[in-house]
Design a protein around this motif. Structure first.
Motif, PDB file in Angstrom:
ATOM      1  N   PRO A   1       0.802  -1.222   0.000  1.00  0.00           N
ATOM      2  CA  PRO A   1       0.000   0.000   0.000  1.00  0.00           C
ATOM      3  C   PRO A   1       0.837   1.275   0.000  1.00  0.00           C
ATOM      4  O   PRO A   1       1.973   1.281   0.479  1.00  0.00           O
ATOM      5  N   PRO A   2       0.279   2.364  -0.536  1.00  0.00           N
ATOM      6  CA  PRO A   2       0.969   3.657  -0.501  1.00  0.00           C
ATOM      7  C   PRO A   2       0.767   4.326   0.852  1.00  0.00           C
ATOM      8  O   PRO A   2       0.142   3.762   1.749  1.00  0.00           O
ATOM      9  N   GLY A   3       1.285   5.531   0.973  1.00  0.00           N
ATOM     10  CA  GLY A   3       1.017   6.346   2.153  1.00  0.00           C
ATOM     11  C   GLY A   3       2.037   6.239   3.269  1.00  0.00           C
ATOM     12  O   GLY A   3       1.815   6.750   4.359  1.00  0.00           O
ATOM     13  N   PHE A   4       3.139   5.598   3.017  1.00  0.00           N
ATOM     14  CA  PHE A   4       4.177   5.544   4.041  1.00  0.00           C
ATOM     15  C   PHE A   4       4.982   6.835   4.000  1.00  0.00           C
ATOM     16  O   PHE A   4       5.136   7.454   2.957  1.00  0.00           O
ATOM     17  N   GLU A   5       5.478   7.245   5.146  1.00  0.00           N
ATOM     18  CA  GLU A   5       6.176   8.528   5.262  1.00  0.00           C
ATOM     19  C   GLU A   5       7.689   8.380   5.296  1.00  0.00           C
ATOM     20  O   GLU A   5       8.404   9.373   5.180  1.00  0.00           O
ATOM     21  N   ARG A   6       8.150   7.168   5.463  1.00  0.00           N
ATOM     22  CA  ARG A   6       9.592   6.967   5.566  1.00  0.00           C
ATOM     23  C   ARG A   6       9.948   5.592   5.015  1.00  0.00           C
ATOM     24  O   ARG A   6       9.248   4.616   5.260  1.00  0.00           O
ATOM     25  N   LEU A   7      11.042   5.537   4.279  1.00  0.00           N
ATOM     26  CA  LEU A   7      11.578   4.280   3.768  1.00  0.00           C
ATOM     27  C   LEU A   7      13.029   4.217   4.206  1.00  0.00           C
ATOM     28  O   LEU A   7      13.793   5.142   3.962  1.00  0.00           O
ATOM     29  N   ARG A   8      13.375   3.135   4.882  1.00  0.00           N
ATOM     30  CA  ARG A   8      14.745   2.946   5.368  1.00  0.00           C
ATOM     31  C   ARG A   8      15.272   1.615   4.859  1.00  0.00           C
ATOM     32  O   ARG A   8      14.601   0.591   4.986  1.00  0.00           O
ATOM     33  N   ILE A   9      16.458   1.631   4.306  1.00  0.00           N
ATOM     34  CA  ILE A   9      17.088   0.397   3.863  1.00  0.00           C
ATOM     35  C   ILE A   9      17.693  -0.275   5.082  1.00  0.00           C
ATOM     36  O   ILE A   9      18.504   0.310   5.793  1.00  0.00           O
ATOM     37  N   GLU A  10      17.285  -1.491   5.329  1.00  0.00           N
ATOM     38  CA  GLU A  10      17.798  -2.266   6.465  1.00  0.00           C
ATOM     39  C   GLU A  10      19.053  -3.029   6.059  1.00  0.00           C
ATOM     40  O   GLU A  10      20.010  -3.099   6.801  1.00  0.00           O
ATOM     41  N   ASN A  11      19.025  -3.631   4.859  1.00  0.00           N
ATOM     42  CA  ASN A  11      20.161  -4.409   4.394  1.00  0.00           C
ATOM     43  C   ASN A  11      20.161  -4.399   2.875  1.00  0.00           C
ATOM     44  O   ASN A  11      19.161  -4.760   2.260  1.00  0.00           O
ATOM     45  N   PHE A  12      21.261  -3.991   2.276  1.00  0.00           N
ATOM     46  CA  PHE A  12      21.331  -3.904   0.819  1.00  0.00           C
ATOM     47  C   PHE A  12      21.482  -5.270   0.169  1.00  0.00           C
ATOM     48  O   PHE A  12      20.762  -5.621  -0.735  1.00  0.00           O
ATOM     49  N   VAL A  13      22.432  -6.040   0.580  1.00  0.00           N
ATOM     50  CA  VAL A  13      22.633  -7.363  -0.002  1.00  0.00           C
ATOM     51  C   VAL A  13      23.074  -8.301   1.120  1.00  0.00           C
ATOM     52  O   VAL A  13      24.125  -8.103   1.714  1.00  0.00           O
ATOM     53  N   TYR A  14      22.220  -9.276   1.431  1.00  0.00           N
ATOM     54  CA  TYR A  14      22.579 -10.285   2.420  1.00  0.00           C
ATOM     55  C   TYR A  14      23.610 -11.214   1.801  1.00  0.00           C
ATOM     56  O   TYR A  14      23.628 -11.418   0.593  1.00  0.00           O
ATOM     57  N   SER A  15      24.410 -11.808   2.622  1.00  0.00           N
ATOM     58  CA  SER A  15      25.370 -12.775   2.079  1.00  0.00           C
ATOM     59  C   SER A  15      25.234 -14.088   2.826  1.00  0.00           C
ATOM     60  O   SER A  15      24.919 -14.109   4.014  1.00  0.00           O
ATOM     61  N   GLY A  16      25.455 -15.165   2.108  1.00  0.00           N
ATOM     62  CA  GLY A  16      25.417 -16.497   2.695  1.00  0.00           C
ATOM     63  C   GLY A  16      24.035 -16.887   3.191  1.00  0.00           C
ATOM     64  O   GLY A  16      23.136 -16.073   3.290  1.00  0.00           O
ATOM     65  N   GLY A  17      23.854 -18.127   3.490  1.00  0.00           N
ATOM     66  CA  GLY A  17      22.607 -18.611   4.064  1.00  0.00           C
ATOM     67  C   GLY A  17      21.531 -18.854   3.025  1.00  0.00           C
ATOM     68  O   GLY A  17      21.245 -17.988   2.204  1.00  0.00           O
ATOM     69  N   LYS A  18      20.904 -20.024   3.072  1.00  0.00           N
ATOM     70  CA  LYS A  18      19.886 -20.374   2.091  1.00  0.00           C
ATOM     71  C   LYS A  18      18.576 -19.632   2.302  1.00  0.00           C
ATOM     72  O   LYS A  18      17.741 -19.594   1.414  1.00  0.00           O
ATOM     73  N   ALA A  19      18.351 -19.080   3.491  1.00  0.00           N
ATOM     74  CA  ALA A  19      17.095 -18.372   3.758  1.00  0.00           C
ATOM     75  C   ALA A  19      17.281 -16.856   3.742  1.00  0.00           C
ATOM     76  O   ALA A  19      16.416 -16.121   4.177  1.00  0.00           O
ATOM     77  N   ASN A  20      18.424 -16.409   3.238  1.00  0.00           N
ATOM     78  CA  ASN A  20      18.650 -14.970   3.174  1.00  0.00           C
ATOM     79  C   ASN A  20      18.042 -14.401   1.899  1.00  0.00           C
ATOM     80  O   ASN A  20      18.365 -14.848   0.804  1.00  0.00           O
ATOM     81  N   PRO A  21      17.198 -13.394   2.039  1.00  0.00           N
ATOM     82  CA  PRO A  21      16.710 -12.708   0.842  1.00  0.00           C
ATOM     83  C   PRO A  21      17.824 -11.809   0.304  1.00  0.00           C
ATOM     84  O   PRO A  21      18.908 -11.741   0.882  1.00  0.00           O
TER      85      PRO A  21
END
Length: 161
Positions: free
Chosen positions: A42-62
């Motif tokens: 949905p739209p209407g959020f007031e802030r966007l923060r990057i938590e992690n740019f590129v995860y490394s390792g791990g099969k369950a890492n997005p």
């Protein structure tokens, strides 16, 4: 803030992930969230923060993660980038759901691929927390938003997506 012009990643998927998240980070939040709206976020959020740019390792890492905030609510959006070289893997998506989304309604998984047919496979999982876009949809949204943007920085960034 991230320098979108200095990307040290060598693998194409990581470069694309980094550049896309850097673009979201630098755009006006309204424009950034407008790019995501066709996915069902949905739209209407007031802030966007990057938590992690590129995860490394791990099969369950997005591939990455960002947070969307507005008064009274926030979403954690995990990001999975798929390209023709590394296509959609439903087992990987299931791992993301199990490990990253848990049972939380405030966690989402955004999957972006080059193949619109992937939408059907993701829909078959039956999880409304999965959001889907194609890179073509993102390019079309960026083109439209570049014409509507009033800030020259936003116009510049959108035209280079």
């Amino acid at each position: 803030m991230t320098n979108i012009f200095l990307n040290s990643y060598e693998q194409r998927e990581n470069k694309l992930t980094y550049n896309f998240l850097a673009l979201l980070e630098h755009l006006d939040v309204r424009l950034a969230t407008e790019i995501l709206v066709p996915s069902g976020i949905p739209p209407g959020f007031e802030r966007l923060r990057i938590e992690n740019f590129v995860y490394s390792g791990g099969k369950a890492n997005p591939d990455g993660c960002f947070l969307l905030d507005r008064p009274g609510s926030s979403l954690t959006v995990f990001f999975e980038n798929k390209t023709p070289r590394r296509p959609l893997d439903i087992e990987q998506i299931r791992r993301h759901i199990r490990v990253r989304l848990n049972d939380s309604p405030d966690r989402r998984l955004l999957v972006i691929t080059a193949d619109g047919e992937d939408r059907k496979e993701l829909a078959a999982l039956g999880d409304s927390r999965i959001h889907f876009l194609t890179w073509h949809q993102i390019a079309a949204s960026a083109e439209r938003l570049a014409r509507e943007a009033t800030d020259s920085k936003d116009q510049f960034l959108l035209r280079r997506l």
